[in-house]
Design a protein around this motif. Structure first.
Motif, PDB file in Angstrom:
ATOM      1  N   GLU A 264     -24.501   4.581  28.882  1.00  0.00           N
ATOM      2  CA  GLU A 264     -23.663   5.633  29.470  1.00  0.00           C
ATOM      3  C   GLU A 264     -23.657   6.881  28.589  1.00  0.00           C
ATOM      4  O   GLU A 264     -23.735   8.000  29.094  1.00  0.00           O
ATOM      5  CB  GLU A 264     -22.243   5.120  29.682  1.00  0.00           C
ATOM      6  CG  GLU A 264     -21.333   6.111  30.355  1.00  0.00           C
ATOM      7  CD  GLU A 264     -21.843   6.605  31.702  1.00  0.00           C
ATOM      8  OE1 GLU A 264     -21.560   7.776  32.053  1.00  0.00           O
ATOM      9  OE2 GLU A 264     -22.543   5.853  32.419  1.00  0.00           O
ATOM     10  N   ARG A 265     -23.587   6.700  27.294  1.00  0.00           N
ATOM     11  CA  ARG A 265     -23.606   7.868  26.392  1.00  0.00           C
ATOM     12  C   ARG A 265     -24.921   8.630  26.516  1.00  0.00           C
ATOM     13  O   ARG A 265     -24.943   9.852  26.512  1.00  0.00           O
ATOM     14  CB  ARG A 265     -23.371   7.430  24.954  1.00  0.00           C
ATOM     15  CG  ARG A 265     -21.932   7.082  24.697  1.00  0.00           C
ATOM     16  CD  ARG A 265     -21.668   6.779  23.242  1.00  0.00           C
ATOM     17  NE  ARG A 265     -20.252   6.557  23.046  1.00  0.00           N
ATOM     18  CZ  ARG A 265     -19.653   5.384  23.149  1.00  0.00           C
ATOM     19  NH1 ARG A 265     -20.340   4.310  23.442  1.00  0.00           N
ATOM     20  NH2 ARG A 265     -18.348   5.276  22.958  1.00  0.00           N
TER      21      ARG A 265
ATOM     22  N   ARG B  83     -26.879   8.656  29.150  1.00  0.00           N
ATOM     23  CA  ARG B  83     -26.876   9.309  30.489  1.00  0.00           C
ATOM     24  C   ARG B  83     -26.049  10.589  30.463  1.00  0.00           C
ATOM     25  O   ARG B  83     -26.408  11.578  31.094  1.00  0.00           O
ATOM     26  CB  ARG B  83     -26.342   8.351  31.549  1.00  0.00           C
ATOM     27  CG  ARG B  83     -27.416   7.415  32.089  1.00  0.00           C
ATOM     28  CD  ARG B  83     -26.928   6.607  33.290  1.00  0.00           C
ATOM     29  NE  ARG B  83     -25.910   5.628  32.934  1.00  0.00           N
ATOM     30  CZ  ARG B  83     -26.153   4.470  32.324  1.00  0.00           C
ATOM     31  NH1 ARG B  83     -27.374   4.145  31.985  1.00  0.00           N
ATOM     32  NH2 ARG B  83     -25.181   3.641  32.046  1.00  0.00           N
ATOM     33  N   GLN B  84     -24.949  10.604  29.711  1.00  0.00           N
ATOM     34  CA  GLN B  84     -24.143  11.821  29.593  1.00  0.00           C
ATOM     35  C   GLN B  84     -24.925  12.944  28.924  1.00  0.00           C
ATOM     36  O   GLN B  84     -24.614  14.114  29.116  1.00  0.00           O
ATOM     37  CB  GLN B  84     -22.862  11.544  28.801  1.00  0.00           C
ATOM     38  CG  GLN B  84     -21.871  10.685  29.538  1.00  0.00           C
ATOM     39  CD  GLN B  84     -20.690  10.293  28.659  1.00  0.00           C
ATOM     40  OE1 GLN B  84     -20.769  10.305  27.430  1.00  0.00           O
ATOM     41  NE2 GLN B  84     -19.596   9.932  29.309  1.00  0.00           N
ATOM     42  N   LEU B  85     -25.937  12.573  28.160  1.00  0.00           N
ATOM     43  CA  LEU B  85     -26.793  13.563  27.502  1.00  0.00           C
ATOM     44  C   LEU B  85     -28.102  13.770  28.276  1.00  0.00           C
ATOM     45  O   LEU B  85     -29.087  14.261  27.733  1.00  0.00           O
ATOM     46  CB  LEU B  85     -27.081  13.135  26.057  1.00  0.00           C
ATOM     47  CG  LEU B  85     -25.860  13.096  25.145  1.00  0.00           C
ATOM     48  CD1 LEU B  85     -26.210  12.445  23.815  1.00  0.00           C
ATOM     49  CD2 LEU B  85     -25.302  14.493  24.935  1.00  0.00           C
ATOM     50  N   ASN B  86     -28.113  13.348  29.529  1.00  0.00           N
ATOM     51  CA  ASN B  86     -29.222  13.620  30.470  1.00  0.00           C
ATOM     52  C   ASN B  86     -30.501  12.835  30.225  1.00  0.00           C
ATOM     53  O   ASN B  86     -31.587  13.347  30.461  1.00  0.00           O
ATOM     54  CB  ASN B  86     -29.537  15.119  30.507  1.00  0.00           C
ATOM     55  CG  ASN B  86     -28.345  15.925  30.923  1.00  0.00           C
ATOM     56  OD1 ASN B  86     -27.594  15.517  31.796  1.00  0.00           O
ATOM     57  ND2 ASN B  86     -28.153  17.056  30.285  1.00  0.00           N
TER      58      ASN B  86
ATOM     59  N   ILE C  95     -33.557  11.968  24.278  1.00  0.00           N
ATOM     60  CA  ILE C  95     -32.568  12.921  24.776  1.00  0.00           C
ATOM     61  C   ILE C  95     -33.154  14.328  24.691  1.00  0.00           C
ATOM     62  O   ILE C  95     -33.677  14.714  23.633  1.00  0.00           O
ATOM     63  CB  ILE C  95     -31.282  12.829  23.927  1.00  0.00           C
ATOM     64  CG1 ILE C  95     -30.744  11.394  23.980  1.00  0.00           C
ATOM     65  CG2 ILE C  95     -30.245  13.827  24.396  1.00  0.00           C
ATOM     66  CD1 ILE C  95     -29.863  11.018  22.836  1.00  0.00           C
TER      67      ILE C  95
ATOM     68  N   ALA D 261     -29.768  19.204  25.519  1.00  0.00           N
ATOM     69  CA  ALA D 261     -28.536  18.470  25.816  1.00  0.00           C
ATOM     70  C   ALA D 261     -27.679  18.294  24.564  1.00  0.00           C
ATOM     71  O   ALA D 261     -26.483  18.033  24.668  1.00  0.00           O
ATOM     72  CB  ALA D 261     -28.859  17.102  26.412  1.00  0.00           C
TER      73      ALA D 261
ATOM     74  N   PHE E 241     -19.739  17.053  20.801  1.00  0.00           N
ATOM     75  CA  PHE E 241     -19.840  15.993  21.817  1.00  0.00           C
ATOM     76  C   PHE E 241     -21.109  15.178  21.594  1.00  0.00           C
ATOM     77  O   PHE E 241     -21.087  13.945  21.564  1.00  0.00           O
ATOM     78  CB  PHE E 241     -19.837  16.594  23.225  1.00  0.00           C
ATOM     79  CG  PHE E 241     -20.070  15.570  24.299  1.00  0.00           C
ATOM     80  CD1 PHE E 241     -19.033  14.757  24.729  1.00  0.00           C
ATOM     81  CD2 PHE E 241     -21.321  15.407  24.866  1.00  0.00           C
ATOM     82  CE1 PHE E 241     -19.244  13.793  25.714  1.00  0.00           C
ATOM     83  CE2 PHE E 241     -21.545  14.447  25.841  1.00  0.00           C
ATOM     84  CZ  PHE E 241     -20.504  13.635  26.266  1.00  0.00           C
ATOM     85  N   ALA E 242     -22.246  15.867  21.398  1.00  0.00           N
ATOM     86  CA  ALA E 242     -23.520  15.176  21.201  1.00  0.00           C
ATOM     87  C   ALA E 242     -23.515  14.404  19.887  1.00  0.00           C
ATOM     88  O   ALA E 242     -23.976  13.262  19.840  1.00  0.00           O
ATOM     89  CB  ALA E 242     -24.672  16.170  21.235  1.00  0.00           C
TER      90      ALA E 242
ATOM     91  N   ALA F  89     -21.597  11.253  20.406  1.00  0.00           N
ATOM     92  CA  ALA F  89     -22.334  10.309  21.256  1.00  0.00           C
ATOM     93  C   ALA F  89     -23.479   9.663  20.482  1.00  0.00           C
ATOM     94  O   ALA F  89     -23.681   8.443  20.556  1.00  0.00           O
ATOM     95  CB  ALA F  89     -22.859  11.016  22.503  1.00  0.00           C
TER      96      ALA F  89
ATOM     97  N   THR G  87     -32.190   8.483  29.283  1.00  0.00           N
ATOM     98  CA  THR G  87     -32.032   7.044  29.442  1.00  0.00           C
ATOM     99  C   THR G  87     -32.252   6.303  28.129  1.00  0.00           C
ATOM    100  O   THR G  87     -32.805   6.836  27.179  1.00  0.00           O
ATOM    101  CB  THR G  87     -33.035   6.491  30.478  1.00  0.00           C
ATOM    102  OG1 THR G  87     -34.352   6.796  30.036  1.00  0.00           O
ATOM    103  CG2 THR G  87     -32.786   7.063  31.848  1.00  0.00           C
TER     104      THR G  87
END
Length: 129
Positions: free
Chosen positions: A91-92, A94-97, A116, A120, A26-27, A30, A99
């Protein structure tokens, strides 16, 4: 980067000091999409002759910085509601916690930085203290 170098007339350099072992799929996806979209923006909007991608990390953070020597922009223009590429990158991240930071000045290029937390993207990394 190889694909980018073959397809576009922009000199691009990658500096990567991060071992990708243990990065979740996933990471990895992203992070790839963030870099891909940033480089796509360089070719579509920047009128740049050079782009640099730097991937680095310290004890608890992975940083990706993409910068170009193009025409730059007013930051307010970069965040317009129709700036879907930048919105998707944000958004990607943010999905990894974390900015995304955008830095640009007309005539001085464009810089995008994603910070990141390592935990995460690598489940075995210790959370930041």
């Amino acid at each position: 980067m190889d694909d980018f170098l073959h397809r576009f007339k922009v000199a691009a350099t990658l500096y990567n000091s991060v071992d990708d072992a243990g990065v979740t799929s996933f990471a990895a996806s992203a992070l790839y999409r963030i870099v891909h979209e940033a480089l796509t923006n360089v070719t579509r909007h920047a009128q740049a002759s050079e782009a640099v991608v730097k991937v680095s990390s310290d004890a608890d953070t992975c940083r990706i910085r993409i910068e170009d020597n193009g025409r730059g922009t007013v930051i307010d223009d970069a965040g317009k509601p129709d700036s879907f590429g930048l919105l998707g990158m944000g958004e990607r991240v943010r999905q990894l916690n974390d900015t995304l930071t955008i830095d640009s000045v007309p005539g001085k290029g464009f810089r995008i930085t994603a910070r990141i937390p390592l935990n995460a993207i690598r489940p075995d990394a210790k959370p930041p203290v």
